[in-house]
Design an enzyme around this catalytic site. Structure first.
Site, PDB file in Angstrom:
ATOM      1  N   ASP A  68       0.805  -1.227   0.000  1.00  0.00           N
ATOM      2  CA  ASP A  68       0.000   0.000   0.000  1.00  0.00           C
ATOM      3  C   ASP A  68       0.837   1.277   0.000  1.00  0.00           C
ATOM      4  O   ASP A  68       0.299   2.371   0.149  1.00  0.00           O
ATOM      5  CB  ASP A  68      -0.901   0.013   1.244  1.00  0.00           C
ATOM      6  CG  ASP A  68      -1.986  -1.031   1.133  1.00  0.00           C
ATOM      7  OD1 ASP A  68      -2.284  -1.447   0.001  1.00  0.00           O
ATOM      8  OD2 ASP A  68      -2.529  -1.427   2.177  1.00  0.00           O
ATOM      9  N   HIS A 294      28.856   6.591  -6.725  1.00  0.00           N
ATOM     10  CA  HIS A 294      27.467   6.865  -6.321  1.00  0.00           C
ATOM     11  C   HIS A 294      27.125   6.110  -5.037  1.00  0.00           C
ATOM     12  O   HIS A 294      26.113   5.424  -4.945  1.00  0.00           O
ATOM     13  CB  HIS A 294      26.488   6.518  -7.454  1.00  0.00           C
ATOM     14  CG  HIS A 294      26.459   7.564  -8.521  1.00  0.00           C
ATOM     15  ND1 HIS A 294      25.682   7.492  -9.644  1.00  0.00           N
ATOM     16  CD2 HIS A 294      27.132   8.743  -8.635  1.00  0.00           C
ATOM     17  CE1 HIS A 294      25.879   8.561 -10.401  1.00  0.00           C
ATOM     18  NE2 HIS A 294      26.761   9.337  -9.815  1.00  0.00           N
ATOM     19  N   ASP A 311      28.406  14.644  -2.104  1.00  0.00           N
ATOM     20  CA  ASP A 311      27.916  15.038  -3.433  1.00  0.00           C
ATOM     21  C   ASP A 311      26.404  15.178  -3.304  1.00  0.00           C
ATOM     22  O   ASP A 311      25.693  14.175  -3.209  1.00  0.00           O
ATOM     23  CB  ASP A 311      28.298  13.953  -4.446  1.00  0.00           C
ATOM     24  CG  ASP A 311      27.810  14.252  -5.862  1.00  0.00           C
ATOM     25  OD1 ASP A 311      26.905  15.102  -6.027  1.00  0.00           O
ATOM     26  OD2 ASP A 311      28.317  13.614  -6.804  1.00  0.00           O
ATOM     27  N   ASP A 322      23.925  20.293  -8.063  1.00  0.00           N
ATOM     28  CA  ASP A 322      24.768  19.088  -8.040  1.00  0.00           C
ATOM     29  C   ASP A 322      26.174  19.544  -7.653  1.00  0.00           C
ATOM     30  O   ASP A 322      26.967  19.918  -8.518  1.00  0.00           O
ATOM     31  CB  ASP A 322      24.735  18.426  -9.426  1.00  0.00           C
ATOM     32  CG  ASP A 322      25.529  17.136  -9.480  1.00  0.00           C
ATOM     33  OD1 ASP A 322      25.918  16.629  -8.410  1.00  0.00           O
ATOM     34  OD2 ASP A 322      25.753  16.624 -10.596  1.00  0.00           O
ATOM     35  N   HIS A 396      35.099   8.787 -14.719  1.00  0.00           N
ATOM     36  CA  HIS A 396      33.852   9.403 -15.201  1.00  0.00           C
ATOM     37  C   HIS A 396      34.141  10.662 -16.014  1.00  0.00           C
ATOM     38  O   HIS A 396      35.296  11.069 -16.162  1.00  0.00           O
ATOM     39  CB  HIS A 396      32.883   9.696 -14.040  1.00  0.00           C
ATOM     40  CG  HIS A 396      33.410  10.658 -13.005  1.00  0.00           C
ATOM     41  ND1 HIS A 396      33.361  12.014 -13.161  1.00  0.00           N
ATOM     42  CD2 HIS A 396      34.011  10.441 -11.793  1.00  0.00           C
ATOM     43  CE1 HIS A 396      33.881  12.597 -12.087  1.00  0.00           C
ATOM     44  NE2 HIS A 396      34.296  11.673 -11.245  1.00  0.00           N
ATOM     45  N   HIS A 400      28.434  17.387 -17.122  1.00  0.00           N
ATOM     46  CA  HIS A 400      27.149  17.019 -17.728  1.00  0.00           C
ATOM     47  C   HIS A 400      26.234  18.227 -17.617  1.00  0.00           C
ATOM     48  O   HIS A 400      26.482  19.126 -16.805  1.00  0.00           O
ATOM     49  CB  HIS A 400      26.541  15.775 -17.045  1.00  0.00           C
ATOM     50  CG  HIS A 400      26.383  15.892 -15.549  1.00  0.00           C
ATOM     51  ND1 HIS A 400      25.357  16.581 -14.948  1.00  0.00           N
ATOM     52  CD2 HIS A 400      27.143  15.407 -14.536  1.00  0.00           C
ATOM     53  CE1 HIS A 400      25.478  16.509 -13.632  1.00  0.00           C
ATOM     54  NE2 HIS A 400      26.566  15.807 -13.346  1.00  0.00           N
ATOM     55  N   HIS A 407      21.358  14.812 -14.244  1.00  0.00           N
ATOM     56  CA  HIS A 407      22.057  14.601 -15.524  1.00  0.00           C
ATOM     57  C   HIS A 407      21.047  15.037 -16.575  1.00  0.00           C
ATOM     58  O   HIS A 407      20.229  14.250 -17.030  1.00  0.00           O
ATOM     59  CB  HIS A 407      22.447  13.134 -15.714  1.00  0.00           C
ATOM     60  CG  HIS A 407      23.497  12.689 -14.734  1.00  0.00           C
ATOM     61  ND1 HIS A 407      23.903  11.391 -14.614  1.00  0.00           N
ATOM     62  CD2 HIS A 407      24.237  13.388 -13.835  1.00  0.00           C
ATOM     63  CE1 HIS A 407      24.848  11.307 -13.674  1.00  0.00           C
ATOM     64  NE2 HIS A 407      25.061  12.510 -13.188  1.00  0.00           N
ATOM     65  N   GLU A 425      33.372  18.736 -12.674  1.00  0.00           N
ATOM     66  CA  GLU A 425      33.565  17.856 -11.525  1.00  0.00           C
ATOM     67  C   GLU A 425      34.689  16.835 -11.688  1.00  0.00           C
ATOM     68  O   GLU A 425      34.440  15.637 -11.746  1.00  0.00           O
ATOM     69  CB  GLU A 425      32.260  17.132 -11.197  1.00  0.00           C
ATOM     70  CG  GLU A 425      31.571  16.462 -12.379  1.00  0.00           C
ATOM     71  CD  GLU A 425      30.336  15.675 -11.938  1.00  0.00           C
ATOM     72  OE1 GLU A 425      30.460  14.864 -11.003  1.00  0.00           O
ATOM     73  OE2 GLU A 425      29.258  15.879 -12.529  1.00  0.00           O
ATOM     74  N   TYR A 429      40.081   8.994  -7.422  1.00  0.00           N
ATOM     75  CA  TYR A 429      39.564   7.991  -6.474  1.00  0.00           C
ATOM     76  C   TYR A 429      40.545   6.824  -6.447  1.00  0.00           C
ATOM     77  O   TYR A 429      40.620   6.063  -7.413  1.00  0.00           O
ATOM     78  CB  TYR A 429      38.183   7.495  -6.920  1.00  0.00           C
ATOM     79  CG  TYR A 429      37.291   8.632  -7.378  1.00  0.00           C
ATOM     80  CD1 TYR A 429      36.535   9.367  -6.469  1.00  0.00           C
ATOM     81  CD2 TYR A 429      37.248   9.000  -8.730  1.00  0.00           C
ATOM     82  CE1 TYR A 429      35.755  10.430  -6.895  1.00  0.00           C
ATOM     83  CE2 TYR A 429      36.470  10.061  -9.162  1.00  0.00           C
ATOM     84  CZ  TYR A 429      35.730  10.777  -8.248  1.00  0.00           C
ATOM     85  OH  TYR A 429      34.967  11.820  -8.665  1.00  0.00           O
ATOM     86  N   ARG A 464      36.474  14.543  -4.939  1.00  0.00           N
ATOM     87  CA  ARG A 464      35.810  15.170  -6.085  1.00  0.00           C
ATOM     88  C   ARG A 464      35.495  16.599  -5.671  1.00  0.00           C
ATOM     89  O   ARG A 464      35.106  16.849  -4.526  1.00  0.00           O
ATOM     90  CB  ARG A 464      34.525  14.410  -6.460  1.00  0.00           C
ATOM     91  CG  ARG A 464      33.707  15.066  -7.557  1.00  0.00           C
ATOM     92  CD  ARG A 464      32.738  14.110  -8.277  1.00  0.00           C
ATOM     93  NE  ARG A 464      31.669  13.590  -7.449  1.00  0.00           N
ATOM     94  CZ  ARG A 464      31.605  12.359  -6.962  1.00  0.00           C
ATOM     95  NH1 ARG A 464      32.581  11.512  -7.223  1.00  0.00           N
ATOM     96  NH2 ARG A 464      30.600  11.968  -6.226  1.00  0.00           N
ATOM     97  N   GLU A 466      33.047  19.465  -7.229  1.00  0.00           N
ATOM     98  CA  GLU A 466      32.045  19.633  -8.283  1.00  0.00           C
ATOM     99  C   GLU A 466      31.350  20.979  -8.138  1.00  0.00           C
ATOM    100  O   GLU A 466      30.872  21.323  -7.058  1.00  0.00           O
ATOM    101  CB  GLU A 466      30.992  18.512  -8.186  1.00  0.00           C
ATOM    102  CG  GLU A 466      29.865  18.675  -9.201  1.00  0.00           C
ATOM    103  CD  GLU A 466      28.969  17.452  -9.288  1.00  0.00           C
ATOM    104  OE1 GLU A 466      28.909  16.665  -8.321  1.00  0.00           O
ATOM    105  OE2 GLU A 466      28.316  17.287 -10.336  1.00  0.00           O
TER     106      GLU A 466
HETATM  107  N1  GLY Z   1      25.685  13.515  -8.416  1.00  0.00           N
HETATM  108  C1  GLY Z   1      25.916  12.788  -9.588  1.00  0.00           C
HETATM  109  C2  GLY Z   1      26.919  13.433 -10.423  1.00  0.00           C
HETATM  110  O1  GLY Z   1      27.718  14.194  -9.939  1.00  0.00           O
HETATM  111  O2  GLY Z   1      26.953  13.305 -11.612  1.00  0.00           O
HETATM  112 MN    MN Z   2      27.355  15.192  -8.200  1.00  0.00          MN
HETATM  113 MN    MN Z   3      27.450  15.787 -11.428  1.00  0.00          MN
END
Ligand code: GLY
Ligand code: MN
Ligand code: MN
Length: 504
Positions: A68, A294, A311, A322, A396, A400, A407, A425, A429, A464, A466
């Site tokens: 439910d 992630h 992040d 982001d 990566h 984006h 994204h 970003e 790592y 990272r 970003e």
């Molecule tokens: N938070 C996902 C990315 O940085 O693309």
């Molecule tokens: Mn991010």
């Molecule tokens: Mn991002």
């Protein structure tokens, strides 16, 4: 009332009354701006569709969590982009060849038993006020409307039958030139699990020979790629709140504090700052968890000497920030952490200089990668700058598009124009398991031996940085400028931990 009483009364009215009135006026202004925006967006899309088209856009589906209980509902970004409506069971139909019923909305009828559990749906008047669409029917009538229209028959209401409404589309049907546009970007679905759009596409292809079925998502993506000043103002707010939440989180981080506590604190600040929450679940990882791209925060206590990577992005009126910041749990970077941090920061700063009209995401990416490679070679984590080795530690892309989706949609090769919004970003790592495939390959032995000392030194460091930027006429505007990026700034903020801060 004497003059003191009157003065007091005026003062009270000023303090209590004016802000409320101002808020109401602002809400009204916001609603009006949104309505003008969605009207303009539909007109731009209809220009592209042309008079022979019929376009159908569905609202997002309610997704079941278990039995439910449903997941928190979020409107489909395209439906929101074109209507401003946030409730489910809504369908938009565009018929650019019509004269007055060019835009038709299907919304659910009042359902008294559902109201008991979920509250009221929008009335037709309210849906009209939000979207600027005055032709509104019941969702229950959508199938018969479509069936009738594609069969060259006037649907239901008699006023259509008496007018020349639909004649342009009908004559396109006669000539075999009619097109149905749907969002078909996601492919027909895995294992036969076709989504609604693909099911409808198949139904039209099977039952209405001669009507072309086309994908509208590229045109919508093209429109959504360049943000209006209103959209940029929403993203500015989302990033301001996100930076504020990051600052609160940075001040709360300490050894013993759990990853998911920090995730919850960030969500709390998002809500407290009047956003609708997050645009994607917060990523908060400490120690080796910071190397997982992630990662979802868990019941893990942060440790003295480790880094914590956050992040996160608040979502404001459907637009998401982001932003990533990486900080030392105890407030001081070790020299090894500082070395890697400086490489990432240099890459970020160099990449930002590439954000200007005419360049592309690939230019930003390549500039950052050059700096990352140089840095990785310097510290001994790669042995060949002209190889793909760097991808072990930076797997990566640097950028984006950003907007309603974190994204966001849009062609990645599109040259930058003012109003486009993107992330920058870079990261490094040092996840030891990234080498597992190489270890199976005897040829890689030399490389693995060469990087072993560096691996030992930098293992489990995940960093990272970003930021979110909007392309302007002359260069770019850094939206995410409210939280510390440099080592000095981060350490200074952490030295002040415990002090309350002001809201944005
Ligand atoms: N938070 C996902 C990315 O940085 O693309
Ligand atoms: Mn991010
Ligand atoms: Mn991002």
């Amino acid at each position: 009332m004497n003059w003191v009483g009157r003065a007091l009364m005026i003062l009270l009215l000023t303090v209590a009354g004016l802000p409320a009135a101002a808020v109401m006026a602002q809400d009204k202004g916001d609603r009006e701006t949104l309505r003008q925006e969605v009207v303009r967006r539909r007109a731009a899309l209809m220009d592209k569709l042309g008079p022979n088209a019929l376009c159908v856009i569905f609202s997002g589906e309610v997704k079941n969590y278990e039995r439910d209980v449903d997941y928190l509902y979020r409107q489909d970004s395209n439906l929101y982009y074109l209507t401003g409506i946030t409730q489910p069971d809504v369908t938009l139909v565009l018929l650019p060849g019509n004269s007055s019923a060019r835009e038709i909305l299907f919304i659910p009828d009042r359902d008294l038993s559902k109201e008991t559990w979920f509250g009221k749906n929008l009335t037709r008047e309210e849906a009209d006020q939000i979207s600027g669409i005055s032709v509104i029917h019941s969702t229950a009538q959508f199938d018969s409307f479509l069936e009738a229209t594609l069969s060259r028959r006037h649907f239901g209401p008699r006023r259509y039958a008496r007018s020349t409404e639909f004649e342009t589309f009908f004559s396109a049907l006669d000539r075999g030139e009619a097109q149905t546009y749907l969002i078909l970007e996601n492919g027909p679905g895995l294992r036969g699990q076709a989504n609604r759009e693909w099911k409808l596409a198949n139904r039209i292809r099977e039952n209405f020979l001669g009507i072309q079925v086309r994908d509208v998502s590229k045109w919508l993506a093209g429109l959504r790629l360049v943000k209006s000043p209103y959209e940029i103002s929403l993203l500015r707010r989302a990033t301001t709140v996100t930076n504020h939440a990051l600052n609160e989180a940075i001040k709360a981080i300490n050894s013993g504090v759990k990853e998911f506590e920090i995730g919850a604190l960030i969500e709390y600040v998002f809500r407290k700052s009047n956003t609708s929450g997050y645009g994607y679940p917060p990523i908060v990882g400490s120690g080796a968890n910071a190397t997982v791209l992630h990662y979802s925060p868990r019941d893990v206590a942060m440790k003295n000497g480790d880094l914590a990577l956050m992040d996160v992005g608040a979502e404001y009126k459907q637009y998401s920030a982001d932003v990533t910041r990486t900080v030392p749990v105890n407030g001081k970077f070790t020299s090894a952490q500082a070395e890697i941090y400086s490489i990432v920061l240099q890459a970020a700063d160099a990449a930002l200089t590439k954000v200007r009209v005419g360049s592309r995401i690939s230019d930003v990416h390549e500039r950052a990668v050059d700096l990352l490679k140089e840095g990785l070679l310097r510290v001994g984590l790669i042995t060949d700058k002209d190889s793909e080795q760097y991808r072990l530690w930076f797997p990566h892309g640097v950028s984006h598009w950003l907007g309603m989706n974190v994204h966001d949609v849009g062609d990645r090769d599109e040259p930058f124009r003012p109003g486009m919004v993107l992330t920058v970003e870079p990261g490094i790592y040092i996840r030891e398991a990234a080498l597992d495939n190489l270890r199976k390959d005897p040829e890689q032995h030399k490389f693995l031996t060469a990087i072993e000392p560096a691996l030992k030194k930098y293992k489990d460091i995940g960093i990272r940085i970003e930021d979110d930027v909007v392309v302007t006429d002359t260069s770019y505007e850094l939206l995410s400028n409210g939280s510390p990026r440099t080592i000095t700034e981060i350490e200074a903020l952490m030295a002040n931990r415990g002090k309350p801060s002001t809201r944005p």
